[in-house]
Design a protein around this motif. Structure first.
Motif, PDB file in Angstrom:
ATOM      1  N   CYS A  55       0.835  -1.190   0.000  1.00 51.86           N
ATOM      2  CA  CYS A  55       0.000   0.000   0.000  1.00 51.86           C
ATOM      3  C   CYS A  55       0.877   1.250   0.000  1.00 51.86           C
ATOM      4  O   CYS A  55       2.003   1.220   0.496  1.00 51.86           O
ATOM      5  N   GLN A  89      -1.823  -5.855   9.670  1.00 48.91           N
ATOM      6  CA  GLN A  89      -2.992  -5.724   8.807  1.00 48.91           C
ATOM      7  C   GLN A  89      -3.495  -7.110   8.428  1.00 48.91           C
ATOM      8  O   GLN A  89      -2.714  -8.039   8.256  1.00 48.91           O
ATOM      9  N   ASP A 144      -5.657  -5.476   1.335  1.00 49.13           N
ATOM     10  CA  ASP A 144      -6.496  -4.386   0.854  1.00 49.13           C
ATOM     11  C   ASP A 144      -5.919  -3.067   1.336  1.00 49.13           C
ATOM     12  O   ASP A 144      -5.630  -2.902   2.525  1.00 49.13           O
ATOM     13  N   CYS A 145      -5.748  -2.135   0.410  1.00 44.95           N
ATOM     14  CA  CYS A 145      -5.250  -0.806   0.763  1.00 44.95           C
ATOM     15  C   CYS A 145      -6.431   0.146   0.896  1.00 44.95           C
ATOM     16  O   CYS A 145      -7.393   0.073   0.115  1.00 44.95           O
ATOM     17  N   GLU A 146      -6.354   1.025   1.857  1.00 45.32           N
ATOM     18  CA  GLU A 146      -7.439   1.970   2.103  1.00 45.32           C
ATOM     19  C   GLU A 146      -7.613   2.884   0.891  1.00 45.32           C
ATOM     20  O   GLU A 146      -6.701   3.594   0.484  1.00 45.32           O
ATOM     21  N   GLY A 147      -8.801   2.824   0.306  1.00 40.77           N
ATOM     22  CA  GLY A 147      -9.077   3.668  -0.848  1.00 40.77           C
ATOM     23  C   GLY A 147      -8.376   3.234  -2.117  1.00 40.77           C
ATOM     24  O   GLY A 147      -8.394   3.946  -3.120  1.00 40.77           O
ATOM     25  N   GLU A 148      -7.762   2.052  -2.083  1.00 39.44           N
ATOM     26  CA  GLU A 148      -7.016   1.553  -3.246  1.00 39.44           C
ATOM     27  C   GLU A 148      -7.483   0.133  -3.588  1.00 39.44           C
ATOM     28  O   GLU A 148      -8.229  -0.503  -2.850  1.00 39.44           O
TER      29      GLU A 148
END
Length: 245
Positions: A55, A89, A144-148
């Motif tokens: 990320c 994470q 999972d990346c925040e907003g990505e």
């Protein structure tokens, strides 16, 4: 007794003591890993592309501690898999079997895992079937990346016969070296991380990861757009090997 005889005797004793000290020093040095894989088989298009990815903002992204540009080897039916994360994470683990070079099938269901910052270890869970000797697989970690979009990293490996299996070792460095010299990456790394915890990398493990970086080099089968990613992955492996968490 003459002075000359006395001096000779003293020098002889000092020499004997020096030899003994050097011998003790040599025998006290652990037999560290020697991972220099032979007859490397290039990874398929399923996993060859890309290096380590993470990320935005990660100094060292998600990095699988396994061969990427070539196919690794294990004799274990439930190998231990390991990867590095900069932050704690949740991630998803997935196992895939090759039916042919052009066809694959997913084994079991994706499993969500709570990953920690540092080195993560995962023994193939018991709700997955044992691996089959003679078959090729790849394992995948997805985050999972925040907003990505989600980011995944994969590594291929062959399951080979257990003719090299050995169960009795005097020290962990000895077992790591044995498996590394026989190209069994997954066994070597499992031994190196046997007594580590909390995301730490042992000295044997650090040397092994550094040797992986030296082995996982760019080949002429890599596409030009992947070469930079692979070079960055090698750089990340080298950084991981020098971290003392």
């Amino acid at each position: 007794m003459s002075d000359r005889t006395l001096r000779f005797g003293q020098n002889s004793r000092r020499f004997t003591s020096l030899v003994a000290a050097v011998f003790l020093l040599i025998t006290a040095v652990p037999a560290y890993a020697e991972y220099k894989p032979k007859n490397r088989k290039a990874a398929s298009e399923y996993t060859r592309g890309g290096g380590s990815r993470g990320c935005p903002g990660s100094e060292i992204p998600l990095t699988l501690l396994a061969p990427k540009t070539f196919v690794g080897k294990t004799a274990a039916k439930r190998p231990m898999l390991a990867w590095y994360m900069s932050d704690s994470q949740n991630v998803r683990f997935q196992l895939v079997e090759f039916i042919s070079e052009q066809e694959v099938k997913t084994i079991g269901k994706p499993k969500e895992i709570k990953a920690i910052a540092g080195i993560n270890k995962l023994k193939l869970p018991t709700d997955y079937p044992e691996l089959t000797v003679g078959k090729k697989y790849f394992w995948q970690i997805t985050l999972d990346c925040e907003g990505e979009d989600s980011i995944s990293s994969r590594a291929e490996f062959d399951v080979v016969p257990q003719s090299l299996a050995k169960t009795t070792f005097t020290t962990i460095p000895e077992s790591v070296k044995y498996y590394a010299q026989n190209d069994l990456w997954y066994e070597a790394l499992e031994e190196a991380l046997k007594k580590t915890g909390d995301g730490k990398l042992s000295q044997s493990g650090a040397i092994l990861v550094k040797q992986l970086a030296q082995s996982d080099m760019v080949t002429n089968k890599n596409k030009p757009d992947n070469i930079k990613l692979i070079e960055k992955r090698i750089e990340y492996l080298q950084k991981i090997s020098s971290i003392r968490l």
